[in-house]
Design a protein around this motif. Structure first.
Motif, PDB file in Angstrom:
ATOM      1  N   ARG A   9      35.454  -8.362 -42.758  1.00 16.81           N
ATOM      2  CA  ARG A   9      34.631  -8.189 -41.557  1.00 16.81           C
ATOM      3  C   ARG A   9      33.403  -7.394 -41.901  1.00 16.81           C
ATOM      4  O   ARG A   9      33.401  -6.620 -42.812  1.00 16.81           O
ATOM      5  CB  ARG A   9      35.447  -7.422 -40.501  1.00 16.81           C
ATOM      6  N   ARG A  10      32.419  -7.442 -41.105  1.00 16.93           N
ATOM      7  CA  ARG A  10      31.147  -6.798 -41.282  1.00 16.93           C
ATOM      8  C   ARG A  10      31.146  -5.332 -41.399  1.00 16.93           C
ATOM      9  O   ARG A  10      31.239  -4.675 -42.275  1.00 16.93           O
ATOM     10  CB  ARG A  10      30.310  -7.100 -40.061  1.00 16.93           C
ATOM     11  N   GLY A  11      30.790  -5.011 -40.723  1.00 16.69           N
ATOM     12  CA  GLY A  11      30.449  -3.640 -40.661  1.00 16.69           C
ATOM     13  C   GLY A  11      30.304  -3.048 -39.423  1.00 16.69           C
ATOM     14  O   GLY A  11      30.892  -3.443 -38.640  1.00 16.69           O
ATOM     15  N   ALA A 193      35.490   4.003 -33.151  1.00 14.77           N
ATOM     16  CA  ALA A 193      34.777   3.535 -34.339  1.00 14.77           C
ATOM     17  C   ALA A 193      35.606   2.501 -35.097  1.00 14.77           C
ATOM     18  O   ALA A 193      36.723   2.156 -34.709  1.00 14.77           O
ATOM     19  CB  ALA A 193      34.454   4.724 -35.239  1.00 14.77           C
ATOM     20  N   GLY A 194      35.039   2.037 -36.203  1.00 13.70           N
ATOM     21  CA  GLY A 194      35.772   1.154 -37.099  1.00 13.70           C
ATOM     22  C   GLY A 194      36.494   1.988 -38.145  1.00 13.70           C
ATOM     23  O   GLY A 194      37.059   3.039 -37.834  1.00 13.70           O
ATOM     24  N   ILE A 195      36.450   1.557 -39.390  1.00  8.98           N
ATOM     25  CA  ILE A 195      37.111   2.294 -40.475  1.00  8.98           C
ATOM     26  C   ILE A 195      36.168   3.371 -40.999  1.00  8.98           C
ATOM     27  O   ILE A 195      35.087   3.071 -41.518  1.00  8.98           O
ATOM     28  CB  ILE A 195      37.522   1.335 -41.611  1.00  8.98           C
ATOM     29  N   LEU A 249      32.041   5.192 -22.953  1.00  6.93           N
ATOM     30  CA  LEU A 249      32.780   4.927 -24.185  1.00  6.93           C
ATOM     31  C   LEU A 249      32.045   3.860 -24.970  1.00  6.93           C
ATOM     32  O   LEU A 249      31.653   2.828 -24.410  1.00  6.93           O
ATOM     33  CB  LEU A 249      34.193   4.428 -23.853  1.00  6.93           C
ATOM     34  N   TRP A 250      31.839   4.102 -26.274  1.00  4.71           N
ATOM     35  CA  TRP A 250      31.280   3.059 -27.148  1.00  4.71           C
ATOM     36  C   TRP A 250      32.344   2.581 -28.111  1.00  4.71           C
ATOM     37  O   TRP A 250      32.922   3.384 -28.853  1.00  4.71           O
ATOM     38  CB  TRP A 250      30.063   3.537 -27.939  1.00  4.71           C
ATOM     39  N   ASN A 251      32.604   1.282 -28.095  1.00  5.22           N
ATOM     40  CA  ASN A 251      33.499   0.645 -29.047  1.00  5.22           C
ATOM     41  C   ASN A 251      32.654  -0.122 -30.052  1.00  5.22           C
ATOM     42  O   ASN A 251      31.856  -0.987 -29.679  1.00  5.22           O
ATOM     43  CB  ASN A 251      34.453  -0.316 -28.315  1.00  5.22           C
ATOM     44  N   HIS A 252      32.817   0.169 -31.340  1.00  8.80           N
ATOM     45  CA  HIS A 252      31.970  -0.404 -32.376  1.00  8.80           C
ATOM     46  C   HIS A 252      32.076  -1.919 -32.525  1.00  8.80           C
ATOM     47  O   HIS A 252      31.171  -2.539 -33.087  1.00  8.80           O
ATOM     48  CB  HIS A 252      32.334   0.204 -33.740  1.00  8.80           C
ATOM     49  N   ASP A 253      33.183  -2.503 -32.098  1.00  9.36           N
ATOM     50  CA  ASP A 253      33.458  -3.877 -32.509  1.00  9.36           C
ATOM     51  C   ASP A 253      34.146  -4.674 -31.402  1.00  9.36           C
ATOM     52  O   ASP A 253      35.203  -4.268 -30.918  1.00  9.36           O
ATOM     53  CB  ASP A 253      34.340  -3.847 -33.761  1.00  9.36           C
ATOM     54  N   ASP A 254      33.543  -5.807 -31.021  1.00  8.32           N
ATOM     55  CA  ASP A 254      34.091  -6.586 -29.913  1.00  8.32           C
ATOM     56  C   ASP A 254      35.400  -7.290 -30.256  1.00  8.32           C
ATOM     57  O   ASP A 254      36.180  -7.601 -29.350  1.00  8.32           O
ATOM     58  CB  ASP A 254      33.060  -7.618 -29.437  1.00  8.32           C
ATOM     59  N   ASP A 255      35.668  -7.555 -31.528  1.00  7.27           N
ATOM     60  CA  ASP A 255      36.971  -8.126 -31.889  1.00  7.27           C
ATOM     61  C   ASP A 255      38.082  -7.118 -31.573  1.00  7.27           C
ATOM     62  O   ASP A 255      39.074  -7.441 -30.929  1.00  7.27           O
ATOM     63  CB  ASP A 255      37.009  -8.516 -33.374  1.00  7.27           C
ATOM     64  N   ALA A 278      28.710  -5.971 -31.451  1.00  9.35           N
ATOM     65  CA  ALA A 278      28.661  -7.239 -32.185  1.00  9.35           C
ATOM     66  C   ALA A 278      28.214  -8.400 -31.307  1.00  9.35           C
ATOM     67  O   ALA A 278      27.428  -9.236 -31.738  1.00  9.35           O
ATOM     68  CB  ALA A 278      29.974  -7.591 -32.880  1.00  9.35           C
ATOM     69  N   GLY A 279      28.714  -8.509 -30.077  1.00 10.69           N
ATOM     70  CA  GLY A 279      28.254  -9.569 -29.189  1.00 10.69           C
ATOM     71  C   GLY A 279      29.172 -10.757 -29.066  1.00 10.69           C
ATOM     72  O   GLY A 279      28.741 -11.899 -29.217  1.00 10.69           O
ATOM     73  N   SER A 280      30.451 -10.533 -28.768  1.00 10.09           N
ATOM     74  CA  SER A 280      31.374 -11.656 -28.598  1.00 10.09           C
ATOM     75  C   SER A 280      31.154 -12.341 -27.254  1.00 10.09           C
ATOM     76  O   SER A 280      30.695 -11.718 -26.284  1.00 10.09           O
ATOM     77  CB  SER A 280      32.827 -11.193 -28.691  1.00 10.09           C
ATOM     78  N   LYS A 281      31.500 -13.609 -27.197  1.00 11.01           N
ATOM     79  CA  LYS A 281      31.389 -14.366 -25.948  1.00 11.01           C
ATOM     80  C   LYS A 281      32.304 -13.759 -24.886  1.00 11.01           C
ATOM     81  O   LYS A 281      31.954 -13.707 -23.703  1.00 11.01           O
ATOM     82  CB  LYS A 281      31.741 -15.834 -26.183  1.00 11.01           C
ATOM     83  N   ASN A 282      33.469 -13.325 -25.316  1.00 16.60           N
ATOM     84  CA  ASN A 282      34.426 -12.718 -24.391  1.00 16.60           C
ATOM     85  C   ASN A 282      33.803 -11.539 -23.649  1.00 16.60           C
ATOM     86  O   ASN A 282      33.915 -11.430 -22.426  1.00 16.60           O
ATOM     87  CB  ASN A 282      35.663 -12.223 -25.153  1.00 16.60           C
ATOM     88  N   MET A 283      33.142 -10.658 -24.413  1.00 19.38           N
ATOM     89  CA  MET A 283      32.525  -9.491 -23.798  1.00 19.38           C
ATOM     90  C   MET A 283      31.320  -9.893 -22.945  1.00 19.38           C
ATOM     91  O   MET A 283      31.089  -9.327 -21.873  1.00 19.38           O
ATOM     92  CB  MET A 283      32.107  -8.476 -24.867  1.00 19.38           C
ATOM     93  N   MET A 284      30.564 -10.861 -23.406  1.00 21.93           N
ATOM     94  CA  MET A 284      29.411 -11.314 -22.617  1.00 21.93           C
ATOM     95  C   MET A 284      29.848 -11.886 -21.276  1.00 21.93           C
ATOM     96  O   MET A 284      29.199 -11.669 -20.251  1.00 21.93           O
ATOM     97  CB  MET A 284      28.605 -12.344 -23.405  1.00 21.93           C
TER      98      MET A 284
END
Length: 355
Positions: A9-11, A193-195, A249-255, A278-284
């Motif tokens: 996964r990205r980053g 955050a992520g890792i 709250l900020w979540n780094h990653d939509d997955d 990240a911009g997932s369709k689910n979140m949009m």
């Protein structure tokens, strides 16, 4: 994005819609040689023209990690869709996605031995694949390094990827603005955050902290997850148990955000706003409906792979980008982390990916 050891996964589209982002790049770039315009006897560089017209055939090799979750799956899907869009002068040779570093190296070596014209590589581990990237460059095959950067610029001709620091800045700036609109003087602002060991997570968190500090705010309760639904749910549950009140709250990653929202629902919490990443369709879709805590997401769009294929085509045809005066493709292209809200979500629907 920076290197991602031990992570598929990205980053920063689904099939045909995804192709559009890359097409825009190729469409603004000509089979005609650049011409100098004269002004008072001084040479002035001109734009490179319209390179959307088919040119010589280019064989593009493509290698990426396994498409085992939303963002990476969209990366691969976009690349294939863009290549199909350019099939008049592009032959696309993708490898089977893998999270095994040795296997990815072997697959890239096969493409090198097959004498492809250009390589597009999103490495599972940038450091581990640096040598094979350099091997391709030494063989005269230009490499477009996608997202997770190699250890040295000698291993690639062009890099394209997202801006993790700016992602954090834009998330923090949006939250700060919303807090001021609500006249909340000392907001409690959480972060999932992520890792934490990854440079990309560190960059995102640093940008978030800096943006909040500029507004006179600070990061409150914070946990790190692993870019998975399960880890997102577990770590968010821990955060919510420790913080009986939140304002944002900020979540780094939509997955991993699917798990984050599940934890929020289980805890029956709704007193705060949430921003995704990240911009997932689910979140949009949720942002558009305006029926939950999620009010925005900050893009890290997989459309970058569409643009990577467009850049590879231009490299293979020795062309530049049409609207730029430079004769050559830039050495790096950094995508922008736009903030998607209810007001502009329709404009970004084409870059949403399925988590």
């Amino acid at each position: 994005m920076t290197d991602l050891p031990n992570l598929a996964r990205r980053g920063f589209l689904l099939g045909g819609a995804a192709a559009g982002a890359g097409v825009l790049l190729s469409a603004c770039t000509s089979n005609e040689q650049p011409q100098a315009q004269t002004n008072n006897n001084n040479n002035v560089a001109s734009a490179q023209g319209d390179n959307a017209k088919p040119g010589k055939m280019v064989t593009i090799g493509f290698s990426a990690p396994a498409a085992d979750h939303g963002w990476i799956a969209a990366i691969t899907k976009n690349a294939k869709a863009q290549a199909d869009k350019l099939k008049a002068d592009v032959t696309f040779k993708p490898t089977e996605g893998t999270n095994d570093v040795s296997q990815q190296i072997a697959q890239v070596e096969t493409l090198i031995n097959g004498k492809v014209d250009v390589l597009v590589i999103l490495p599972f581990d940038g450091k581990a694949l640096t040598s094979v990237g350099q091997k391709a460059m030494d063989a005269g095959i230009p490499v477009v390094n996608l997202d997770r950067v190699f250890e040295t610029a000698l291993a690639y001709r062009t890099w394209i990827g997202g801006d993790n620091y700016r992602m954090g800045v834009n998330a923090g700036s949006y939250i700060a603005s919303e807090m001021k609109k609500k006249n909340i003087a000392s907001p409690v602002i959480g972060e999932v955050a992520g890792i934490d060991s990854l440079p990309l997570t560190q960059d995102r968190s640093r940008g978030f902290k800096d943006a909040l500090a500029k507004a006179g705010f600070k990061v409150g309760p914070r946990v790190s997850a692993e870019f998975t639904v399960e880890s997102g749910e577990k770590q968010t549950a821990n955060l919510l148990q420790a913080a009986n009140k939140l304002d944002a709250l900020w979540n780094h990653d939509d997955d991993q955000g699917i798990g984050v929202l599940a934890a929020i629902k289980s805890a029956n919490r709704s007193e705060f706003i949430m921003v995704g990443g990240a911009g997932s369709k689910n979140m949009m879709d949720l942002i558009k409906a305006d029926s939950s805590v999620i009010k925005a997401t900050v893009l890290y769009s997989p459309s970058m792979s569409s643009s990577a294929i467009a850049l590879a085509r231009l490299l293979g045809q020795a062309k530049g980008v049409g609207d730029l005066a430079e004769h050559e493709i830039p050495a790096s292209v950094t995508t922008y982390s736009a903030v998607v809200t209810k007001e502009n979500v329709a404009s970004y629907a084409d870059v949403g990916f399925d988590s």
